[in-house]
Design a protein around this motif. Structure first.
Motif, PDB file in Angstrom:
ATOM      1  N   LEU A   7     -23.024   4.178  -5.904  1.00  0.00           N
ATOM      2  CA  LEU A   7     -21.921   4.180  -6.872  1.00  0.00           C
ATOM      3  C   LEU A   7     -20.863   3.141  -6.515  1.00  0.00           C
ATOM      4  CD1 LEU A   7     -21.543   8.018  -7.472  1.00  0.00           C
ATOM      5  CD2 LEU A   7     -22.370   6.308  -9.108  1.00  0.00           C
ATOM      6  N   ALA A   8     -20.599   2.982  -5.220  1.00  0.00           N
ATOM      7  CA  ALA A   8     -19.610   1.984  -4.787  1.00  0.00           C
ATOM      8  C   ALA A   8     -20.077   0.571  -5.125  1.00  0.00           C
ATOM      9  CB  ALA A   8     -19.356   2.124  -3.293  1.00  0.00           C
TER      10      ALA A   8
ATOM     11  N   ASP B  63     -17.948   6.244 -17.849  1.00  0.00           N
ATOM     12  CA  ASP B  63     -19.099   6.791 -17.149  1.00  0.00           C
ATOM     13  C   ASP B  63     -18.726   7.920 -16.186  1.00  0.00           C
ATOM     14  OD1 ASP B  63     -20.918   4.817 -18.251  1.00  0.00           O
ATOM     15  OD2 ASP B  63     -19.975   3.377 -16.903  1.00  0.00           O
ATOM     16  N   ASP B  64     -17.453   8.257 -16.093  1.00  0.00           N
ATOM     17  CA  ASP B  64     -16.993   9.227 -15.090  1.00  0.00           C
ATOM     18  C   ASP B  64     -17.711  10.574 -15.161  1.00  0.00           C
ATOM     19  OD1 ASP B  64     -15.303   7.370 -14.010  1.00  0.00           O
ATOM     20  OD2 ASP B  64     -13.462   8.261 -14.804  1.00  0.00           O
TER      21      ASP B  64
ATOM     22  N   SER C 113     -21.577  14.191 -12.595  1.00  0.00           N
ATOM     23  CA  SER C 113     -22.811  14.982 -12.703  1.00  0.00           C
ATOM     24  C   SER C 113     -23.820  14.542 -11.650  1.00  0.00           C
ATOM     25  CB  SER C 113     -23.430  14.814 -14.090  1.00  0.00           C
ATOM     26  OG  SER C 113     -22.592  15.358 -15.074  1.00  0.00           O
ATOM     27  N   LEU C 114     -23.924  13.234 -11.435  1.00  0.00           N
ATOM     28  CA  LEU C 114     -24.830  12.715 -10.421  1.00  0.00           C
ATOM     29  C   LEU C 114     -24.408  13.181  -9.026  1.00  0.00           C
ATOM     30  CD1 LEU C 114     -27.310  10.829 -10.073  1.00  0.00           C
ATOM     31  CD2 LEU C 114     -25.677   9.020  -9.530  1.00  0.00           C
ATOM     32  N   ARG C 115     -23.117  13.148  -8.764  1.00  0.00           N
ATOM     33  CA  ARG C 115     -22.625  13.635  -7.459  1.00  0.00           C
ATOM     34  C   ARG C 115     -22.943  15.118  -7.267  1.00  0.00           C
ATOM     35  NH1 ARG C 115     -17.285  10.147  -8.100  1.00  0.00           N
ATOM     36  NH2 ARG C 115     -17.760   8.507  -6.587  1.00  0.00           N
TER      37      ARG C 115
ATOM     38  N   GLN D  60     -30.145   6.002 -15.912  1.00  0.00           N
ATOM     39  CA  GLN D  60     -29.235   5.799 -17.041  1.00  0.00           C
ATOM     40  C   GLN D  60     -27.959   5.079 -16.621  1.00  0.00           C
ATOM     41  OE1 GLN D  60     -28.600   9.624 -18.867  1.00  0.00           O
ATOM     42  NE2 GLN D  60     -30.787   9.955 -19.149  1.00  0.00           N
ATOM     43  N   LEU D  61     -27.525   5.319 -15.396  1.00  0.00           N
ATOM     44  CA  LEU D  61     -26.312   4.670 -14.895  1.00  0.00           C
ATOM     45  C   LEU D  61     -26.585   3.278 -14.316  1.00  0.00           C
ATOM     46  CD1 LEU D  61     -24.586   7.711 -13.181  1.00  0.00           C
ATOM     47  CD2 LEU D  61     -23.781   6.465 -15.195  1.00  0.00           C
ATOM     48  N   GLY D  62     -27.847   2.859 -14.347  1.00  0.00           N
ATOM     49  CA  GLY D  62     -28.180   1.544 -13.824  1.00  0.00           C
ATOM     50  C   GLY D  62     -28.218   1.490 -12.311  1.00  0.00           C
TER      51      GLY D  62
END
Length: 121
Positions: free
Chosen positions: A11-12, A21-22, A27-29, A75-77
């Motif tokens: 993510l960083a 995208d937050d 949700s991913l976290r 989806q988030l690339g």
């Protein structure tokens, strides 16, 4: 490195993500934390089942969280395939994508200006 650390590292490095995208990022976290804790949860459930002489209260295998994590990461690339899809989408619809990002950035700047210029009571 565990899955939570790997997720935070990815993510960083994902400079393409915006405040829009937050929700997906959080949700991913949450999924990363759940996946990491799953073995501990199963161990407790197996211990309880052994003491009570029954079946564990949770299944030994979570066959949903990993696939949901993988799908959301894409989806988030954050996967090679996700980055490829994102690049293709940007090339085809770069104008629209850039327009949406521009509107989001303008809203953030506008909100920041209003916050700074608001009278203090």
């Amino acid at each position: 490195m565990d899955i939570v650390e790997a997720t935070e590292t990815a993510l960083a490095a994902a400079t393409h993500l915006t405040p829009m995208d937050d929700g997906a990022v959080e949700s991913l976290r949450a999924l990363a934390r759940k996946i990491q804790a799953w073995d501990v949860i199963v161990a407790f459930a197996l211990e309880d089942a052994a003491e009570k002489g029954g079946r564990p209260a949770v299944p030994q295998h979570d066959n949903v969280s990993l696939s949901a994590y993988s799908s959301l990461s894409e989806q988030l690339g954050l996967t090679p395939m996700g980055r490829k899809k994102l690049e293709l989408r940007e090339a085809k619809q770069g104008g629209k994508l850039n327009a949406v990002r521009s509107v989001a950035e303008q809203r953030q700047k506008s909100t920041a200006r209003r916050t700074r210029s608001a009278p203090r009571v």
